[in-house]
Scaffold this motif. Structure first.
Motif, mmCIF file in Angstrom:
data_model
loop_
_atom_site.group_PDB
_atom_site.id
_atom_site.type_symbol
_atom_site.label_atom_id
_atom_site.label_comp_id
_atom_site.label_asym_id
_atom_site.label_seq_id
_atom_site.Cartn_x
_atom_site.Cartn_y
_atom_site.Cartn_z
ATOM 1 N N GLU A 59 -24.758 16.027 -15.089
ATOM 2 C CA GLU A 59 -24.364 17.089 -14.172
ATOM 3 C C GLU A 59 -25.567 17.733 -13.490
ATOM 4 N N GLY A 60 -26.712 17.101 -13.595
ATOM 5 C CA GLY A 60 -27.921 17.618 -12.972
ATOM 6 C C GLY A 60 -27.943 17.353 -11.469
ATOM 7 N N LEU A 61 -28.977 17.881 -10.810
ATOM 8 C CA LEU A 61 -29.054 17.802 -9.354
ATOM 9 C C LEU A 61 -29.074 16.364 -8.855
ATOM 10 N N MET A 62 -29.867 15.495 -9.474
ATOM 11 C CA MET A 62 -29.952 14.115 -8.995
ATOM 12 C C MET A 62 -28.585 13.442 -9.011
ATOM 13 N N ARG B 266 -23.496 11.469 -6.161
ATOM 14 C CA ARG B 266 -22.033 11.473 -6.069
ATOM 15 C C ARG B 266 -21.570 12.042 -4.739
ATOM 16 N N THR B 267 -22.191 13.133 -4.306
ATOM 17 C CA THR B 267 -21.801 13.754 -3.036
ATOM 18 C C THR B 267 -22.030 12.815 -1.868
ATOM 19 N N ALA B 268 -23.183 12.174 -1.836
ATOM 20 C CA ALA B 268 -23.513 11.274 -0.728
ATOM 21 C C ALA B 268 -22.565 10.077 -0.686
ATOM 22 N N LYS B 269 -22.257 9.504 -1.847
ATOM 23 C CA LYS B 269 -21.374 8.339 -1.873
ATOM 24 C C LYS B 269 -19.944 8.710 -1.511
ATOM 25 N N GLU B 270 -19.497 9.868 -1.947
ATOM 26 C CA GLU B 270 -18.145 10.302 -1.593
ATOM 27 C C GLU B 270 -18.034 10.627 -0.105
ATOM 28 N N ALA B 271 -19.105 11.157 0.455
ATOM 29 C CA ALA B 271 -19.080 11.541 1.872
ATOM 30 C C ALA B 271 -19.009 10.331 2.783
ATOM 31 N N ALA C 181 -28.487 7.848 -12.816
ATOM 32 C CA ALA C 181 -28.327 7.569 -11.387
ATOM 33 C C ALA C 181 -27.309 6.458 -11.159
ATOM 34 N N ALA C 182 -27.381 5.416 -11.975
ATOM 35 C CA ALA C 182 -26.433 4.308 -11.839
ATOM 36 C C ALA C 182 -25.007 4.761 -12.128
ATOM 37 N N LYS C 183 -24.822 5.564 -13.165
ATOM 38 C CA LYS C 183 -23.492 6.097 -13.490
ATOM 39 C C LYS C 183 -22.925 6.921 -12.333
ATOM 40 N N ALA C 184 -23.811 7.621 -11.635
ATOM 41 C CA ALA C 184 -23.379 8.485 -10.533
ATOM 42 C C ALA C 184 -22.981 7.689 -9.295
ATOM 43 N N GLY C 185 -23.324 6.399 -9.264
ATOM 44 C CA GLY C 185 -22.908 5.554 -8.150
ATOM 45 C C GLY C 185 -23.998 5.168 -7.181
ATOM 46 N N VAL C 186 -25.259 5.308 -7.577
ATOM 47 C CA VAL C 186 -26.356 4.979 -6.672
ATOM 48 C C VAL C 186 -26.315 3.501 -6.293
ATOM 49 N N ASP C 187 -26.773 3.194 -5.086
ATOM 50 C CA ASP C 187 -26.823 1.800 -4.631
ATOM 51 C C ASP C 187 -28.151 1.138 -4.946
ATOM 52 N N VAL C 188 -29.232 1.913 -4.895
ATOM 53 C CA VAL C 188 -30.573 1.380 -5.131
ATOM 54 C C VAL C 188 -31.387 2.410 -5.900
#
Length: 326
Positions: free
Chosen positions: A99-102, A107-112, A157-164
């Motif tokens: 639940e940290g900032l990173m 999550r916000t960027a991928k959902e947007a 980061a990977a759990k949050a949905g990052v691409d790279v």
């Protein structure tokens, strides 16, 4: 006048018209070449201007989604996220908090904009109270303690949905450690864009304003000596051997020779970072009326491509997309 050596050839024949020049142009810029850095700060309600980087701001979290959507509409297809944390500590533990900032930024960027390639800058300098890129022990960054924390960070980061994943800390063995952590956690499909050849450069100054860093001292014990060209190549090739999917040179314009060297020795996609100092110098010169900003920016970006870069991280990404479409 006849040139006795080459009587029938003149280079200027293919430069005579715009159409001819375009036909034989060897290097081209396209919007897909660019990666846009975005700064996001906790605890603010309005964008914060960065005095040393005119036109660049720290966005509040509430505006990140809108910013990502706007960038997509302008032709940007990849963003690089930097967090400006208000929860700093000695080790940067907020980066391995789900639940940290990173994690929230990703999550916000991928959902947007789900189609956007979201890249996380994986380091600790924006999340530590001392501003160094890892765990400080006896006055220096401890390489292996930092790697252990980095492994936790990239899995979050990977759990949050990052691409790279884009690790920038220049710790020895970081790519092997990251690859092992991602693969073990079931994220073997996530690529790693290594800041593989990152110099201890004076060109980073304005970035510290951008991330509100209180860093004092030097990173010369872990970032590269700007004098070392052979070592620069070795650094990137080592990261390739460890499994990096992309390589990178940072900064850009002062290191075109290094960029070209790496390009000649690898088939991996190669990125370059046009850093804050490069951006600020162009902005200051343009404001003084001594250069044509658009022309200088596009020429500089073209130089990166010509030297071998496939991707360019630049604060001018949105402007460049606009200029190329006109």
């Amino acid at each position: 006048m006849t040139n006795e050596t080459h009587p029938d050839f003149r280079f200027r024949r293919l430069r005579r018209t715009s159409a001819l020049r375009d036909m034989v142009r060897e290097t081209r810029l396209t919007p897909s070449d660019f990666i846009l850095p975005i700064f996001v700060e906790e605890g603010i309600d309005e964008p914060v201007t960065i005095a040393s980087m005119p036109g660049v701001v720290r966005y509040p979290e509430a505006q990140l989604a809108e910013k990502v959507q706007s960038a997509w509409q302008k032709g940007i297809r990849a963003v690089l996220l930097f967090g400006v944390s208000q929860h700093k500590d000695e080790v940067g533990a907020d980066t391995w908090n789900d639940e940290g900032l990173m994690a929230r930024m990703i999550r916000t960027a991928k959902e947007a904009q789900p189609e956007m390639c979201v890249i996380s800058d994986n380091c600790f300098c924006e999340y530590t109270s001392h501003g160094h890129c890892g765990v400080v022990h006896n006055g220096d960054v401890d390489n292996d303690l930092t790697l252990a924390n980095l492994q936790m960070q990239v899995v979050v980061a990977a759990k949050a949905g990052v691409d790279v994943i884009a690790p920038s800390g220049m710790q020895d063995g970081m790519i092997a450690a990251i690859r092992n952590a991602l693969d073990t956690a079931g994220y073997g499909h996530i690529p790693v864009m290594s800041y593989s050849t990152k110099f201890a450069s004076a060109f980073y100054g304005p970035f510290r304003d951008a991330v509100d860093s209180n860093f004092k001292g030097t990173r010369a014990s872990y970032q590269m000596d700007p004098a070392n060209r052979r070592e620069a190549l070795a650094e990137s090739l080592q990261d390739e051997d460890e499994g990096a999917d992309f390589l990178m040179v940072k900064p850009g314009l002062a290191y075109l020779d290094v960029l070209a060297d790496i390009r000649a020795h690898t088939q991996r996609p190669l990125a370059v970072y046009q850093v804050s100092g490069e951006y600020a110098m162009i902005k200051a010169s343009a404001a003084a009326g001594v250069i044509d900003e658009r022309a200088v920016v596009l020429e500089s970006l073209l130089a990166f491509k010509r030297a071998g870069a496939d991707l360019i991280i630049t604060y001018y990404a949105e402007d460049a997309c606009s200029w190329l479409s006109n």
